[in-house]
Write a protein that holds these residues in place. Structure first.
Motif: not given
Length: 161
Positions: A8-12, A18-19, A25-26
């Motif tokens: 769960k910590a890895f995915y969060i 990523g965000i 980049i934006m």
């Protein structure tokens, strides 16, 4: 239970990273434009040079450079540690520390060969990076996996006799 929390910590962490990456980049594209962003080696650094809030908040590029140096150092240390541990596991050596000096010297000379100049990094990224990344991201993990399987087979075979 710990595996679920770790996953769960890895995915969060991946989602948050990523965000942040998408936002940076934006911002780079919105501030510098697509052409300047594509041409720059470090568009975020160039964008930070342009920040000027009321002639008070300026020179943010020093903060960007510090973060860049810190993260590059941390990533290099982690890659080096993993490489040393992998080599010690492959040769079935319990203590990885005897490898650190030798692999450190090899790493320094290898870096001088791979990147003799800044402009050579583009050439390296185009022609060699895929093979280098495959070696550390595919071949070494597969070698570790195969070594572990052979050790388990060897232990089972000799343990049953």
């Amino acid at each position: 239970m710990k595996e679920k929390k770790g996953g769960k910590a890895f995915y969060i962490g991946t989602l948050i990273g990523g965000i942040i990456l998408i936002l940076v980049i934006m911002l780079d594209i919105l501030v510098l434009g697509p052409d300047n962003t594509a041409r720059n080696i470090a568009p975020s650094y160039t964008m930070a040079k342009k920040i000027n809030v009321g002639n008070f908040l300026m020179r943010i590029e020093a903060v960007i450079a510090t973060i860049w140096i810190f993260t590059t150092y941390t990533r290099t240390v982690m890659y080096f540690y993993v490489s040393v541990v992998v080599f010690s596991n492959i040769f079935n050596i319990k203590d990885y520390r005897p490898f650190t000096t030798a692999l450190g010297v090899i790493m320094v000379f290898y870096s001088l060969i791979v990147f003799p100049t800044v402009s050579s990094s583009g050439e390296y990224n185009k022609n060699i990076w895929l093979f280098h990344a495959a070696a550390f991201g595919l071949v070494m993990p597969l070698l570790l996996f195969i070594t572990a399987k052979f050790r388990n087979i060897f232990k089972k075979h000799h343990g049953s006799q």
